[in-house]
Each structure stands twice: as C-alpha cells, then as structure tokens.
Design an enzyme around this catalytic site. Structure first.
Site, mmCIF file in Angstrom:
data_model
loop_
_atom_site.group_PDB
_atom_site.id
_atom_site.type_symbol
_atom_site.label_atom_id
_atom_site.label_comp_id
_atom_site.label_asym_id
_atom_site.label_seq_id
_atom_site.Cartn_x
_atom_site.Cartn_y
_atom_site.Cartn_z
ATOM 1 C CB CYS A 8 -0.999 -0.022 1.170
ATOM 2 S SG CYS A 8 -0.310 0.262 2.806
ATOM 3 C CG ASN A 11 4.331 -1.505 5.182
ATOM 4 O OD1 ASN A 11 5.410 -1.786 5.693
ATOM 5 N ND2 ASN A 11 3.400 -2.413 4.996
ATOM 6 C CB CYS A 13 -3.745 1.732 6.971
ATOM 7 S SG CYS A 13 -3.646 3.220 7.991
ATOM 8 N NE ARG A 14 -4.685 1.311 1.551
ATOM 9 C CZ ARG A 14 -4.564 1.903 0.384
ATOM 10 N NH1 ARG A 14 -5.462 1.674 -0.556
ATOM 11 N NH2 ARG A 14 -3.569 2.704 0.118
ATOM 12 C CB SER A 15 0.303 -3.388 2.841
ATOM 13 O OG SER A 15 1.067 -2.379 3.437
ATOM 14 C CG ASP A 123 -5.274 4.740 3.013
ATOM 15 O OD1 ASP A 123 -5.319 4.336 4.196
ATOM 16 O OD2 ASP A 123 -4.264 5.259 2.507
#
Length: 152
Positions: A8, A11, A13-15, A123
């Site tokens: 993401c 690095n 939140c999402r990934s 996000d």
C-alpha cells in the site's frame, strides 16, 4: 516456498492488515513452512513505524497479532524475492510497476482482482473505516490463499 508481499502507500494501514490476516490464515491452515508473508509501502512516509492504531485495534478485535511488524518501503529486490506482489489499489499498482520496472509481470496485481469486487481497498487513513478494510482483507486473503494452495 511461496512468498507474498502486500503493498500500500505507507505500509501502516492496509498492507500490514492484509499481512496479519494472511499470516493468521496461513498459521491456522498449518502452512507456515510453505508460505512467507510480508508487506511494504510505495512511499517512505512511515519507515520503521508499527501498524496504525486503528489497524492494530481492528486486528486485536479478531485476535490477530501485529507483533514485530514495522513499516518498510518497497525494495528493488522484492520483485525477485516474492512470488506475489499484491497491491491494495490501482495507484499502488502503478507505483509498484514503475518503481520495480515490472510492466507485464503477472506476479504484480491488484488485491481485489482475486475477488468479485474488482475495486480498490479503501485507505482507512482517510476513510476511518477499518472494518471495511478488514472485511476486504479477509476476503482477498482467503481468495489468494486458495490460489496458492492449488499451486503448492
């Protein structure tokens, strides 16, 4: 050994959420010796930081650990070290392709292309909706793990 890298922007939140969910699924299926999971960001905004507090809180709700996770930036060696470079949205996909000179590489793809959603993972840094991100991460990780298991 199959190696998966979730990508993401920052690095945090999402990934890392996808990394933690995938690690949990891999462990529960007894595949830790066959599948390695990591995450990275296309930016250098948060290098060395732990996952965002919202990501950590959401994962803790489901008993999923983020222990030892720290943000890192995508490296040129990631293209050869990983079998799957899984981007959380189209912007991250385009940035990854540019950064790694990975045009046309089948191993670089958008996360939700494995599901029926065919859209980006929003996000939560901006939306604040960590539940939606978690739900999409679970769905995407289950689809990816099914794909990997068929290849093992």
């Amino acid at each position: 050994m199959k190696r998966v890298l979730f990508i993401c922007l920052g690095n945090i939140c999402r990934s890392p959420m996808a990394e933690a969910v995938m690690r949990d699924l891999v462990e529960k299926r007894g595949l830790t010796s066959q599948i390695k999971v990591d995450s990275a960001g296309t930016s250098n905004y948060h290098i060395g930081e732990p996952p965002h507090r919202g990501t950590k809180a959401k994962l803790q709700e489901y008993g999923i650990s983020t222990s030892g996770m720290k943000a890192r930036q995508l490296r040129s060696t990631d293209l050869t070290e990983f079998d799957y470079l899984v981007c959380m949205d189209d912007s991250n996909l385009q940035n990854t392709i540019e950064m790694l000179r990975a045009e046309g590489h089948a191993k670089v793809f958008r996360f939700l292309d494995l599901t029926h959603h065919k859209k980006d993972v929003p996000d939560p840094w901006y939306s604040g909706d960590f539940q939606e991100t978690y739900d999409l991460c679970v769905e995407g990780c289950e689809a990816l793990l099914t794909k990997i298991e068929a290849e093992l």
